[in-house]
Design a protein around this motif. Structure first.
Motif, mmCIF file in Angstrom:
data_model
loop_
_atom_site.group_PDB
_atom_site.id
_atom_site.type_symbol
_atom_site.label_atom_id
_atom_site.label_comp_id
_atom_site.label_asym_id
_atom_site.label_seq_id
_atom_site.Cartn_x
_atom_site.Cartn_y
_atom_site.Cartn_z
ATOM 1 N N PHE A 9 36.584 -68.356 9.732
ATOM 2 C CA PHE A 9 35.598 -67.350 9.937
ATOM 3 C C PHE A 9 36.517 -66.185 10.161
ATOM 4 C CE2 PHE A 9 32.981 -64.448 12.367
ATOM 5 C CZ PHE A 9 31.912 -64.352 11.428
ATOM 6 N N ASP A 10 36.771 -65.217 9.172
ATOM 7 C CA ASP A 10 37.586 -64.185 9.368
ATOM 8 C C ASP A 10 36.991 -62.822 9.123
ATOM 9 O OD1 ASP A 10 40.011 -62.603 9.322
ATOM 10 O OD2 ASP A 10 40.453 -62.756 7.167
ATOM 11 N N GLU A 11 36.304 -62.362 10.421
ATOM 12 C CA GLU A 11 35.408 -61.368 10.466
ATOM 13 C C GLU A 11 36.313 -60.125 10.313
ATOM 14 O OE1 GLU A 11 31.456 -60.168 13.004
ATOM 15 O OE2 GLU A 11 33.430 -60.560 14.262
ATOM 16 N N GLY B 259 38.803 -59.843 8.570
ATOM 17 C CA GLY B 259 39.723 -59.808 7.292
ATOM 18 C C GLY B 259 41.153 -59.751 7.360
ATOM 19 N N GLN C 116 42.943 -62.389 4.555
ATOM 20 C CA GLN C 116 43.089 -62.141 3.286
ATOM 21 C C GLN C 116 44.118 -62.644 2.359
ATOM 22 O OE1 GLN C 116 41.447 -58.457 2.282
ATOM 23 N NE2 GLN C 116 39.271 -58.770 3.144
ATOM 24 N N SER D 106 44.842 -66.746 2.088
ATOM 25 C CA SER D 106 43.568 -67.386 1.726
ATOM 26 C C SER D 106 43.996 -68.774 1.012
ATOM 27 C CB SER D 106 42.990 -66.525 0.771
ATOM 28 O OG SER D 106 43.646 -66.269 -0.550
ATOM 29 N N ASP E 95 34.767 -67.557 5.361
ATOM 30 C CA ASP E 95 33.793 -66.919 5.502
ATOM 31 C C ASP E 95 33.740 -65.848 6.407
ATOM 32 O OD1 ASP E 95 30.846 -66.259 6.489
ATOM 33 O OD2 ASP E 95 30.203 -68.623 5.997
ATOM 34 N N ASN E 96 32.971 -64.637 6.239
ATOM 35 C CA ASN E 96 33.128 -63.647 6.879
ATOM 36 C C ASN E 96 31.490 -62.984 7.047
ATOM 37 O OD1 ASN E 96 32.686 -62.538 4.525
ATOM 38 N ND2 ASN E 96 34.408 -61.165 4.514
ATOM 39 N N TYR F 214 27.706 -69.244 10.995
ATOM 40 C CA TYR F 214 28.609 -69.905 10.996
ATOM 41 C C TYR F 214 28.670 -71.055 11.994
ATOM 42 C CZ TYR F 214 33.657 -71.157 9.580
ATOM 43 O OH TYR F 214 34.700 -71.562 9.242
ATOM 44 N N ASP G 98 35.679 -60.085 16.026
ATOM 45 C CA ASP G 98 36.175 -58.568 15.914
ATOM 46 C C ASP G 98 35.803 -58.136 17.488
ATOM 47 O OD1 ASP G 98 37.005 -55.981 15.830
ATOM 48 O OD2 ASP G 98 35.443 -55.342 14.412
#
Length: 270
Positions: free
Chosen positions: A93-95, A97, A100, A103, A110-111, A117, A165
């Motif tokens: 879960f890469d809120e 980013g 990226q 990957s 998922d963001n 999640y 974040d």
């Protein structure tokens, strides 16, 4: 720097050396077919390891650009090299980013909504718990041994990496604590694990801190927290150096350094 009644005097090396993933892995007595994953070298040049079969969940705290992305990448590759892609997978879960470019290391990215999640993870845990219970089993290892004897598909161990974040958003931290508690206590038995990444040490609650046996504290600038005994985190470099908490023991370690190109080459060879 002074810590309690002790005075720490740091003498920097004249020449800087870089710890590679290969160098770290080659220090292991047994490289393959075990769950001891190396994470770095301590100040005595000794290998520090995490046994992901017993206590796989990890809390990571640190600012941006201090080596956390590289650590996550080397941790994933170490697991894949030791255990193979058929037995373990990594989702994130890469809120923010930040991952990226990385990957290719993850099965799923998922963001979206954090609560959604967490619900997906909890549902996966409950599904496994109920299924194992229907077979009068409790642990993933018990199930996988039976499946291996019957030449059937086994459960994969799944790491869910969650980076929030927490510098720019306010979360319901009691809710997050409750979800993390369920995952760390129930998920461990059925092969569902969490690596929680916080960029703001001041947002970590005492409950969250206590839920993880393994904690990695990277450079947090001048931020301090009453939860952290070692208050002089600013002495850590921004090149993958961190404090490794294992139970009540704290060690200063250096994690591997890897470029993005090196990561892609290693990943392709696995």
């Amino acid at each position: 720097t002074k810590v309690g009644n002790m005075l720490n005097i740091e003498i920097n090396n004249k020449y800087i050396s870089v710890l590679s993933l290969k160098e770290m892995l080659m220090k292991q007595m047994l490289l393959y077919n075990n769950y001891l994953v190396p994470i770095g070298l301590n100040i005595k040049n000794q290998l520090e390891e995490i046994d992901i079969s017993k206590e796989p969940n990890i809390l990571i705290i640190g600012e941006a650009n201090v080596g956390i992305k590289t650590f996550i990448s080397s941790f994933i590759l170490s697991c894949l090299i030791k255990l193979g892609t058929q037995t373990i997978e990594f989702n994130i879960f890469d809120e923010i980013g930040e991952f990226q470019e990385y990957s290719f290391l993850f099965n799923k990215i998922d963001n979206g909504d954090l609560k959604d999640y967490f619900s997906k993870i909890i549902n996966e845990i409950d599904m496994r718990v109920n299924y194992l219970s229907s077979l009068n089993l409790h642990l993933i290892d018990e199930y996988n041994i039976q499946m291996e004897q019957q030449n059937k598909e086994k459960f994969k161990r799944i790491f869910y990496i969650i980076e929030v974040d927490d510098y720019n958003r306010d979360y319901d931290y009691q809710y997050i604590d409750d979800q993390i508690m369920y995952i760390t206590q129930i998920g461990r038995d059925v092969g569902i694990y969490v690596v929680f990444i916080s960029r703001n040490v001041n947002k970590i609650t005492s409950i969250m801190f206590s839920l993880f046996k393994y904690k990695l504290l990277f450079n947090n600038g001048k931020a301090t927290s009453k939860l952290i005994e070692y208050k002089h985190l600013e002495v850590l470099s921004n090149k993958g150096e961190c404090l490794f908490y294992r139970d009540n023991i704290i060690k200063r370690i250096q994690t591997p350094k890897l470029s993005l190109d090196e990561l892609k080459k290693i990943e392709k060879s696995i």
